[in-house]
Design a protein around this motif. Structure first.
Motif, PDB file in Angstrom:
ATOM      1  N   UNK A 263       0.852  -1.213   0.000  1.00  0.00           N
ATOM      2  CA  UNK A 263       0.000   0.000   0.000  1.00  0.00           C
ATOM      3  C   UNK A 263       0.877   1.249   0.000  1.00  0.00           C
ATOM      4  N   UNK A 264       0.638   2.097  -0.973  1.00  0.00           N
ATOM      5  CA  UNK A 264       1.387   3.349  -1.106  1.00  0.00           C
ATOM      6  C   UNK A 264       0.447   4.520  -0.808  1.00  0.00           C
ATOM      7  N   UNK A 265       0.858   5.392   0.099  1.00  0.00           N
ATOM      8  CA  UNK A 265       0.051   6.553   0.482  1.00  0.00           C
ATOM      9  C   UNK A 265       0.812   7.819   0.084  1.00  0.00           C
ATOM     10  N   UNK A 266       0.173   8.647  -0.759  1.00  0.00           N
ATOM     11  CA  UNK A 266       0.736   9.949  -1.150  1.00  0.00           C
ATOM     12  C   UNK A 266       0.092  11.045  -0.309  1.00  0.00           C
ATOM     13  N   UNK A 267       0.890  11.971   0.118  1.00  0.00           N
ATOM     14  CA  UNK A 267       0.390  13.136   0.864  1.00  0.00           C
ATOM     15  C   UNK A 267       0.852  14.401   0.142  1.00  0.00           C
ATOM     16  N   UNK A 268      -0.129  15.175  -0.350  1.00  0.00           N
ATOM     17  CA  UNK A 268       0.172  16.365  -1.158  1.00  0.00           C
ATOM     18  C   UNK A 268      -0.321  17.611  -0.414  1.00  0.00           C
ATOM     19  N   UNK A 269       0.576  18.602  -0.236  1.00  0.00           N
ATOM     20  CA  UNK A 269       0.230  19.849   0.441  1.00  0.00           C
ATOM     21  C   UNK A 269       0.427  21.013  -0.540  1.00  0.00           C
ATOM     22  N   UNK A 270      -0.488  21.973  -0.477  1.00  0.00           N
ATOM     23  CA  UNK A 270      -0.288  23.190  -1.283  1.00  0.00           C
ATOM     24  C   UNK A 270       0.217  24.308  -0.377  1.00  0.00           C
ATOM     25  N   UNK A 271       0.430  25.474  -0.961  1.00  0.00           N
ATOM     26  CA  UNK A 271       1.003  26.591  -0.206  1.00  0.00           C
ATOM     27  C   UNK A 271       0.064  27.149   0.844  1.00  0.00           C
ATOM     28  N   UNK A 272      -1.209  26.762   0.750  1.00  0.00           N
ATOM     29  CA  UNK A 272      -2.178  27.262   1.726  1.00  0.00           C
ATOM     30  C   UNK A 272      -2.428  26.255   2.856  1.00  0.00           C
ATOM     31  N   UNK A 273      -1.689  25.173   2.848  1.00  0.00           N
ATOM     32  CA  UNK A 273      -1.818  24.191   3.928  1.00  0.00           C
ATOM     33  C   UNK A 273      -2.866  23.122   3.684  1.00  0.00           C
ATOM     34  N   UNK A 274      -3.470  23.137   2.485  1.00  0.00           N
ATOM     35  CA  UNK A 274      -4.449  22.095   2.179  1.00  0.00           C
ATOM     36  C   UNK A 274      -3.724  20.773   1.926  1.00  0.00           C
TER      37      UNK A 274
END
Length: 283
Positions: free
Chosen positions: A40-51
């Motif tokens: 199982x591979x989990x990606x975590x993506x954050x933008x500049x606004x903290x989303x």
């Protein structure tokens, strides 16, 4: 990203962790050597606004390649004088089969695609009245994922001990007048096995064998006898010298004297003369 090996619910590799060699991992792509299985591979993506966006993927790694069979080019064997049969395991034909992802000891060797067909028995009926017949055999190799491959070789089955009534080395004696035979006078014949005029090899019995086999031979005089045994690759696996008296002699070979089951070539030497033979150890 985080990687859960075998999807157990526990993360084993993190992109923020250095590799075992100390180099840094890439946060944007995975460059790992993974074992076969489902991960199982989990990606975590954050933008500049903290989303934060979290995505999960299942990675399935399977072995799609069949094993690579390497078979011995032919074996000769003899029917048992007691049962008129011989049973051979398919594994004895193996001389180096391999697979990319399955250990050698986990490979399954059979005479057909049926995984239960690990041994095959030949009988007098297979000889069909002949003293020897050469059979073409298929050796199937199966890895732990069920992929199969095969090679073709041959097995020469002989009846050198007259186990089969119609295939022996000598024809049966037919007597038309039994009463004449009963009244006939015979001169007793006495054999003296204590000495012989030549160095003779009578090969080994039983063959194939599991626990032990005996090499029988004759010596014209007393002296040192040398025995060397080689595997199919030509490597010497056994070497001894013993002193024997003149006459009929024997040399016992224990199964534990040989490193594994399979086909072996042996050479018996005496007085500058070397006589070859072959033996087959089975489990």
């Amino acid at each position: 990203w985080r990687l859960d090996l075998f999807n157990t619910g526990q993360f084993d590799i993190l992109s923020t962790q250095p590799r075992p060699d100390g180099s840094a991992r890439n946060n944007l792509r995975i460059e790992e050597e993974l074992p076969l299985g489902i991960h199982r591979l989990v990606w975590e993506i954050r933008d500049e606004y903290g989303n934060i966006l979290i995505e999960e993927q299942l990675i399935t790694l399977v072995d799609m390649n069949p094993p690579n069979p390497v078979c011995m080019h032919g074996i000769s064997t003899n029917l048992s004088s007691n049962t008129g049969t011989v049973t051979i395991p398919a594994r004895v034909f193996d001389v180096g089969s391999w697979d990319d992802c399955t250990n050698k000891e986990d490979l399954i060797f059979t005479f057909s695609s049926d995984l239960s067909h690990t041994h095959h028995t030949w009988t007098c009926d297979d000889l069909d009245g002949e003293q020897e017949i050469t059979f073409t055999v298929e050796i199937w190799v199966t890895n732990q994922y069920g992929h199969q491959n095969r090679c073709f070789t041959y097995l020469k089955v002989q009846d050198n001990r007259d186990a089969c009534p119609q295939s022996g080395s000598l024809p049966p004696l037919v007597v038309d007048n039994a009463h004449e035979l009963e009244s006939a006078e015979f001169t007793p014949f006495s054999e003296d096995h204590s000495a012989t005029n030549a160095f003779l090899l009578h090969h080994n019995h039983p063959n194939p064998f599991t626990t032990h086999t005996t090499i029988s031979f004759d010596l014209p005089e007393s002296g040192a006898v040398h025995l060397s045994i080689y595997n199919p690759y030509g490597s010497q696996v056994y070497r001894q010298a013993r002193h024997f008296d003149a006459g009929s002699q024997s040399w016992l070979i224990e199964g534990r004297d040989l490193p594994h089951s399979g086909f072996y070539i042996y050479r018996l030497g005496f007085g500058g003369e070397v006589l070859p033979g072959r033996m087959l150890r089975v489990e």
